[in-house]
Motif scaffolding. Structure first.
Motif, mmCIF file in Angstrom:
data_model
loop_
_atom_site.group_PDB
_atom_site.id
_atom_site.type_symbol
_atom_site.label_atom_id
_atom_site.label_comp_id
_atom_site.label_asym_id
_atom_site.label_seq_id
_atom_site.Cartn_x
_atom_site.Cartn_y
_atom_site.Cartn_z
ATOM 1 N N HIS A 1 22.690 41.815 47.438
ATOM 2 C CA HIS A 1 23.767 41.543 46.077
ATOM 3 C C HIS A 1 24.399 40.233 45.997
ATOM 4 O O HIS A 1 24.736 39.886 44.424
ATOM 5 C CB HIS A 1 24.287 42.420 46.169
ATOM 6 C CG HIS A 1 25.690 42.849 45.683
ATOM 7 N ND1 HIS A 1 25.906 43.652 44.562
ATOM 8 C CD2 HIS A 1 27.072 42.564 46.028
ATOM 9 C CE1 HIS A 1 27.017 43.704 43.682
ATOM 10 N NE2 HIS A 1 27.792 42.949 44.556
ATOM 11 N N HIS B 1 25.741 37.867 42.895
ATOM 12 C CA HIS B 1 26.762 37.172 41.955
ATOM 13 C C HIS B 1 26.331 35.706 41.676
ATOM 14 O O HIS B 1 27.247 35.255 41.795
ATOM 15 C CB HIS B 1 28.180 37.112 43.130
ATOM 16 C CG HIS B 1 28.226 38.617 43.340
ATOM 17 N ND1 HIS B 1 29.323 39.475 42.036
ATOM 18 C CD2 HIS B 1 28.696 39.843 43.814
ATOM 19 C CE1 HIS B 1 29.156 40.738 42.212
ATOM 20 N NE2 HIS B 1 29.729 41.265 43.432
ATOM 21 N N SER C 1 34.612 38.097 46.599
ATOM 22 C CA SER C 1 33.943 40.052 46.147
ATOM 23 C C SER C 1 35.151 41.377 46.708
ATOM 24 O O SER C 1 36.391 40.302 47.429
ATOM 25 C CB SER C 1 32.421 40.299 45.483
ATOM 26 O OG SER C 1 32.354 40.746 47.043
ATOM 27 N N GLY C 2 34.558 42.106 46.673
ATOM 28 C CA GLY C 2 35.651 43.320 47.255
ATOM 29 C C GLY C 2 35.210 43.119 48.936
ATOM 30 O O GLY C 2 36.264 43.856 50.199
ATOM 31 N N GLY C 3 33.975 42.775 49.565
ATOM 32 C CA GLY C 3 33.617 42.555 50.951
ATOM 33 C C GLY C 3 33.129 41.558 51.042
ATOM 34 O O GLY C 3 33.151 40.967 52.313
ATOM 35 N N GLY D 1 39.108 40.658 47.504
ATOM 36 C CA GLY D 1 39.748 41.393 46.607
ATOM 37 C C GLY D 1 39.905 42.820 47.142
ATOM 38 O O GLY D 1 41.039 43.421 47.499
ATOM 39 N N ASP E 1 43.374 44.811 46.955
ATOM 40 C CA ASP E 1 42.871 46.108 46.871
ATOM 41 C C ASP E 1 44.239 46.857 48.182
ATOM 42 O O ASP E 1 45.065 47.989 47.769
ATOM 43 C CB ASP E 1 41.757 46.319 47.330
ATOM 44 C CG ASP E 1 40.188 46.439 46.130
ATOM 45 O OD1 ASP E 1 40.718 46.037 45.050
ATOM 46 O OD2 ASP E 1 39.632 46.513 46.424
ATOM 47 N N GLY F 1 42.850 45.319 42.906
ATOM 48 C CA GLY F 1 43.132 43.971 41.621
ATOM 49 C C GLY F 1 43.273 43.999 40.276
ATOM 50 O O GLY F 1 44.374 42.907 40.441
ATOM 51 N N ASP G 1 46.884 41.820 39.256
ATOM 52 C CA ASP G 1 46.995 40.904 37.848
ATOM 53 C C ASP G 1 47.272 41.329 36.752
ATOM 54 O O ASP G 1 48.330 40.559 36.889
ATOM 55 C CB ASP G 1 44.880 40.551 37.455
ATOM 56 C CG ASP G 1 44.850 39.486 36.393
ATOM 57 O OD1 ASP G 1 45.828 38.558 36.263
ATOM 58 O OD2 ASP G 1 43.813 39.708 36.328
ATOM 59 N N GLY H 1 33.731 39.701 42.013
ATOM 60 C CA GLY H 1 34.592 40.651 41.250
ATOM 61 C C GLY H 1 36.248 40.706 41.366
ATOM 62 O O GLY H 1 36.740 40.279 40.192
ATOM 63 N N VAL H 2 36.276 38.956 42.516
ATOM 64 C CA VAL H 2 37.987 38.532 42.474
ATOM 65 C C VAL H 2 37.858 37.548 41.021
ATOM 66 O O VAL H 2 38.813 36.939 40.360
ATOM 67 C CB VAL H 2 38.311 38.396 43.539
ATOM 68 C CG1 VAL H 2 39.800 37.749 43.584
ATOM 69 C CG2 VAL H 2 38.081 39.482 44.238
ATOM 70 N N ASN I 1 40.014 37.609 37.767
ATOM 71 C CA ASN I 1 42.073 37.068 38.815
ATOM 72 C C ASN I 1 42.124 36.218 37.392
ATOM 73 O O ASN I 1 41.055 35.309 37.025
ATOM 74 C CB ASN I 1 41.550 37.362 38.945
ATOM 75 C CG ASN I 1 43.238 36.739 39.793
ATOM 76 O OD1 ASN I 1 43.893 36.103 40.184
ATOM 77 N ND2 ASN I 1 43.916 38.125 40.164
ATOM 78 N N SER J 1 32.552 41.206 38.126
ATOM 79 C CA SER J 1 31.862 42.778 38.847
ATOM 80 C C SER J 1 30.645 42.622 38.959
ATOM 81 O O SER J 1 30.165 42.716 38.024
ATOM 82 C CB SER J 1 33.299 43.792 38.406
ATOM 83 O OG SER J 1 32.712 44.085 36.998
ATOM 84 N N ASP J 2 30.504 44.218 39.406
ATOM 85 C CA ASP J 2 29.205 44.636 40.106
ATOM 86 C C ASP J 2 28.128 44.841 38.519
ATOM 87 O O ASP J 2 29.003 45.205 38.026
ATOM 88 C CB ASP J 2 28.872 45.548 41.150
ATOM 89 C CG ASP J 2 29.540 44.753 42.266
ATOM 90 O OD1 ASP J 2 29.750 43.721 42.308
ATOM 91 O OD2 ASP J 2 29.138 45.907 42.854
HETATM 92 O O1 KG4 Z 1 32.342 42.093 43.321
HETATM 93 P P1 KG4 Z 1 33.139 43.841 42.968
HETATM 94 O O2 KG4 Z 1 32.883 43.805 42.015
HETATM 95 O O3 KG4 Z 1 32.268 44.045 44.006
HETATM 96 C C1 KG4 Z 1 32.264 44.049 45.350
HETATM 97 O O4 KG4 Z 1 31.174 43.595 45.399
HETATM 98 O O5 KG4 Z 1 32.879 44.065 46.033
HETATM 99 O O6 KG4 Z 1 34.090 43.125 43.208
HETATM 100 C C2 KG4 Z 1 34.728 44.196 43.383
HETATM 101 C C3 KG4 Z 1 36.494 43.508 43.988
HETATM 102 C C4 KG4 Z 1 37.280 44.134 44.253
HETATM 103 O O7 KG4 Z 1 38.261 44.343 45.645
HETATM 104 C C5 KG4 Z 1 38.592 44.185 42.940
HETATM 105 O O8 KG4 Z 1 39.747 44.318 43.775
HETATM 106 C C6 KG4 Z 1 38.141 42.664 42.620
HETATM 107 O O9 KG4 Z 1 37.475 42.566 43.248
HETATM 108 N N1 KG4 Z 1 38.787 42.481 41.279
HETATM 109 C C7 KG4 Z 1 39.867 41.965 41.185
HETATM 110 C C8 KG4 Z 1 40.390 41.572 39.688
HETATM 111 N N2 KG4 Z 1 38.917 42.491 39.576
HETATM 112 C C9 KG4 Z 1 37.934 42.805 40.552
HETATM 113 N N3 KG4 Z 1 40.938 40.604 42.111
HETATM 114 C C10 KG4 Z 1 41.728 40.122 41.288
HETATM 115 N N4 KG4 Z 1 41.779 40.303 40.455
HETATM 116 C C11 KG4 Z 1 41.264 41.186 39.053
HETATM 117 N N5 KG4 Z 1 41.528 40.722 37.651
#
Ligand code: KG4
Ligand code: ZN
Length: 350
Positions: free
Chosen positions: A114, A118, A145-147, A172, A176, A189, A193, A279-280, A283, A310-311
């Motif tokens: 994954h 990215h 990202s979130g992880g 991320g 959260d 996130g 934001d 994902g971040v 922002n 995002s994913d």
């Molecule tokens: O890449 P992703 O979609 O999934 C993973 O691989 O984890 O990332 C998700 C993360 C979440 O923690 C979400 O809160 C964050 O990305 N995220 C953001 C924003 N949009 C998504 N964090 C800050 N600002 C944003 N606009």
């Protein structure tokens, strides 16, 4: 070029996504079905529910993408799927579906990491986005990202040298958790934001940890604890009254750390090309700060359009089709893996 078009599947967390992708990263079509409405009730992703929803949504979504693009199975040269890392139950739905399609249709299969998706997301292309440089030469990748939150020196597909990563929470996750603490909920996130837009980033002071001169590692757990302490001290009424300042200040602390490490990575390696992805990277403050930094330093920077931050299965398809064209493939014994460091990817295919 043997593989010209692949069907890709991404189900590593809570988004169900499928895409049709070409060998140069052209996205013919990408569909993403998020489950935000379901998980927001619990203020976070519930793994069991996520996998159950993938199993209901995935096959109809594949059917939809084929119909919408008038694609027949004979137009598809291979099947790509996210096999690692992620939520096991969620990954399993994608992996089993991909293996079944590959077996029944007699198409080559490849399971990809994954995070590799990215890394290459900024290099996708479609009708309204063309990347400003390609990945033929080394670049620095900040994947947030979130992880995961990591800095890599990328020399090419499969060649990832880890420069630094978070020692505890991902950025991320820090967003959260904070969103949950201040009562904004899920998806964290995005909500932090947008609440930050009306706030003062200097309204509150939050720690920026591990700021040593040569430090490229990160830590966000101290920030999270500081957030919790402050929120407890302020009390519900004050938190509500100063919500936008709280969010803007907390967000600024995360963005400061990310930008500081990215800057150090560029100076230390002498590389002048960077991507900020994951994902971040959606922002708005991080995007604005990264843009300004690149302009001031004359660095080449790519941040994907929001749809590829995002994913999404498009980025998985691109990583997969490059690997298929390199002569790699996965066997029917492919299984999901919850953890899989990116720097180990190369070893798999030797
Ligand atoms: O890449 P992703 O979609 O999934 C993973 O691989 O984890 O990332 C998700 C993360 C979440 O923690 C979400 O809160 C964050 O990305 N995220 C953001 C924003 N949009 C998504 N964090 C800050 N600002 C944003 N606009
Ligand atoms: Zn992701």
């Amino acid at each position: 070029m043997k593989f010209r078009k692949v069907l890709s599947i991404e189900t590593s967390c809570d988004d169900t996504s499928v895409a049709l992708v070409g060998h140069e990263g052209t996205v013919f079509k990408s569909l993403v079905l998020n489950q935000n409405n379901v998980h927001k009730i619990f203020a976070g992703v519930v793994p069991e529910i996520a996998s159950r929803n993938h199993s209901s949504h995935l096959v109809p979504l594949i059917d939809e993408i084929l119909k919408e693009t008038q694609t027949s199975w004979s137009d598809i040269d291979g099947i790509v799927v996210t096999a690692r890392p992620g939520l096991l139950g969620s990954l399993m739905v994608g992996v089993v579906t991909a293996k079944t399609l590959a077996m029944v249709l007699k198409k080559p299969l490849i399971g990809v990491n994954h995070l590799e998706g990215h890394i290459f997301a900024p290099f996708l292309r479609d009708e309204s986005y063309v990347p400003g440089f390609d990945h033929g030469e080394p670049f620095i990748a900040l994947t947030v990202s979130g992880g995961h939150t990591s800095l890599y020196l990328v020399r090419g597909l499969g060649e990832y040298h880890l420069l630094g990563e978070t020692l505890d929470d991902a950025a991320g996750e820090a967003f959260d958790k904070f969103s949950k603490m201040v009562g904004l909920g899920y998806p964290g996130g995005v909500l932090v934001d947008s609440a930050s837009k009306a706030g003062n980033p200097k309204g509150f002071s939050f720690p920026r940890s591990m700021s040593g001169e040569n430090e490229m590692r990160m830590s966000f757990s101290g920030l999270k604890s500081a957030g919790l302490r402050l929120i407890t001290e302020l009390g519900e009424e004050q938190v509500e009254a100063r919500l936008s300042d709280l969010c803007a200040s907390y967000q600024e602390a995360i963005v400061d750390v990310l930008m500081d490490r990215l800057d150090k990575a560029m100076r230390r390696t002498g590389i002048r090309r960077a991507v900020v992805t994951g994902g971040v990277s959606a922002n708005s403050r991080l995007r604005a700060r990264a843009d300004e930094w690149a302009k001031n330093n004359r660095f080449n920077l790519l941040v994907p359009p929001l749809r590829y931050c995002s994913d999404n299965a498009a980025m998985i398809g691109y990583a997969g089709i490059m690997r298929l064209n390199n002569g790699e493939h996965s066997e029917q014994s492919l299984g999901p893996e919850a953890r899989a460091p990116l720097y180990e990817e190369r070893l798999r295919w030797q």
